[in-house]
Design a protein around this motif. Structure first.
Motif, PDB file in Angstrom:
ATOM      1  N   ASP B  51       0.822  -1.215   0.000  1.00  0.00           N
ATOM      2  CA  ASP B  51       0.000   0.000   0.000  1.00  0.00           C
ATOM      3  C   ASP B  51       0.854   1.261   0.000  1.00  0.00           C
ATOM      4  OD1 ASP B  51      -2.661  -0.716  -0.177  1.00  0.00           O
ATOM      5  OD2 ASP B  51      -2.791  -1.236   1.952  1.00  0.00           O
ATOM      6  N   ASN B  58       1.528   6.406  -7.137  1.00  0.00           N
ATOM      7  CA  ASN B  58       0.375   7.199  -7.575  1.00  0.00           C
ATOM      8  C   ASN B  58       0.639   8.690  -7.426  1.00  0.00           C
ATOM      9  OD1 ASN B  58      -1.623   5.316  -8.508  1.00  0.00           O
ATOM     10  ND2 ASN B  58      -1.706   4.548  -6.407  1.00  0.00           N
ATOM     11  N   SER B  65      -1.708  -0.087  -7.908  1.00  0.00           N
ATOM     12  CA  SER B  65      -2.434  -0.456  -6.699  1.00  0.00           C
ATOM     13  C   SER B  65      -1.527  -1.388  -5.909  1.00  0.00           C
ATOM     14  CB  SER B  65      -3.735  -1.163  -7.059  1.00  0.00           C
ATOM     15  OG  SER B  65      -3.450  -2.475  -7.511  1.00  0.00           O
TER      16      SER B  65
END
Lengths: 256, 256
Positions: B51, B58, B65
């Motif tokens: 994560d 991002n 992801s």
């Protein structure tokens, strides 16, 4: 055998094993004292002060004062004082190293060190490893008390100063100068303190790869006992032999 | 060039340098996504969770992801689950490694471990190093996420996981199994997750000695870019060459 004017005597495996005295050791040191032969106990332990080492020996019936003790920390401090007098030092280590460096007039800094000196430190942290490496990267001389990889304890092995030092060396990409056994440095500095020449000195120890090699590297005579780390059988695998071999210290005659 | 069915993409030096995105990187990953080619980012960073890695990407305009991220910690956890399922693990490491091991059903212990797993740990202590070594001495499998010796930072080098691991290995007298690049393990485990065969896979990276060698060790094709650690000139010194070399990712065509 020659009439030596001074002895360098190893501790673990020669005087005691862990907390237990080796039977012949107190007799040997007392004979040494009676004959008026000066001696220094030579240890790679960098954490203890000479006072602490002498106290342990006295508790075992081995006559010793702090003046009879020479540690790898004292060798490191002496080496640093020759090469970088009055240096600013970043130190990883415990009381024995701190005291040795202070006695040589060093001051302690966190950054901008002239020298990084590493000894065993049970308060080691990631931060300390990184700080040592960064000072070295920026040009500080890199000195380590000894390369012993592990320390035997009752629960198993503990990280030795060699293991700690290697982590710093890999991070900085620079190799250290070790001062303890089997390097010649600790022997040469100890002889200096004892005030005798190489030809007059005998090193007594049980471990071929630390004690005896230190004597050989320094170019002094060596006496190996079989009460500790190395058996005489293992000597078949090495080229440079000790000058003398005896099973126990009782076999040694001080005068020929 | 072949029509590859999946890509393993390095991060530092290929997607970004430190905190700065490499200009061609977002375009490359977007093209990859448009063509429907699955990809995994392959990183030796063992501290971060997928994560956290995806969030950084991002933030740089690179579509990612957590499912697109494969870390050396995930490779370690997967390796351990194959060789010691449901193991009791003594871990040195941070959140990324902890999470990866938990996801594989491991439990954490201080003593009596089946496996010792080591990753970068900025809370490292002497106590942790010793505990790892003693568990290994007593028979625990010794796994380390990666052998990177130092981590560049703004103040200079920080100790890498390879430096920490070496201190443990020297203490225990036992060598570890590394799972990260340049080992084949991380590549094989990542292909497993991606669900493609070696013949269908391409590894993209800048560092010959970690990325490209990982691909070569695993036996998959490799694409080297010159935006990071290794210059093409340095390839004169190595025998096994990357399958393709391009200056920047813009030069790559996905279909021949």
């Amino acid at each position: 055998m020659k009439n030596y004017k001074g002895l360098l005597i190893d501790l673990d495996g020669t005087m005691y094993r862990g907390a237990k005295v080796i039977e012949e050791a107190p007799r040997f040191v007392k004979r040494c004292r009676e004959q008026g032969i000066p001696y220094l106990f030579l240890t790679n332990n960098s954490a203890k002060t000479p006072d602490q080492v002498a106290e342990k020996l006295n508790g075992m019936g081995i006559p010793a004062s702090s003046e009879n003790v020479y540690t790898s920390s004292m060798a490191a401090a002496s080496y640093v004082s020759h090469h970088r007098p009055q240096a600013k030092v970043y130190m990883i280590g415990e009381e024995g190293l701190k005291q040795a460096l202070e006695k040589q007039g060093m001051t302690f800094v966190e950054e901008g060190a002239d020298v990084v000196v590493v000894g065993i430190d049970r308060g080691l942290s990631y931060e300390k490893l990184g700080r040592a490496a960064r000072n070295i990267e920026k040009g500080a001389l890199f000195v380590s008390t000894n390369g012993d990889k592990a320390i035997p304890s009752e629960e198993g092995f503990l990280p030795g100063n060699g293991a700690i030092t290697e982590a710093i060396a890999l991070t900085a990409g620079i190799r250290p100068i070790f001062t303890g056994k089997p390097e010649a440095i600790v022997v040469d500095e100890a002889l200096d303190q004892l005030g005798i020449s190489k030809a007059e000195a005998l090193l007594v120890g049980d471990n071929y790869y630390t004690d005896i090699l230190a004597g050989i590297h320094s170019g002094i005579d060596t006496l190996m006992v079989e009460t500790g780390a190395t058996s005489f059988k293992e000597l078949n695998d090495v080229q440079a032999q000790p000058t003398y071999k005896i099973k126990t210290l009782d076999e040694w005659s001080f005068f020929s």
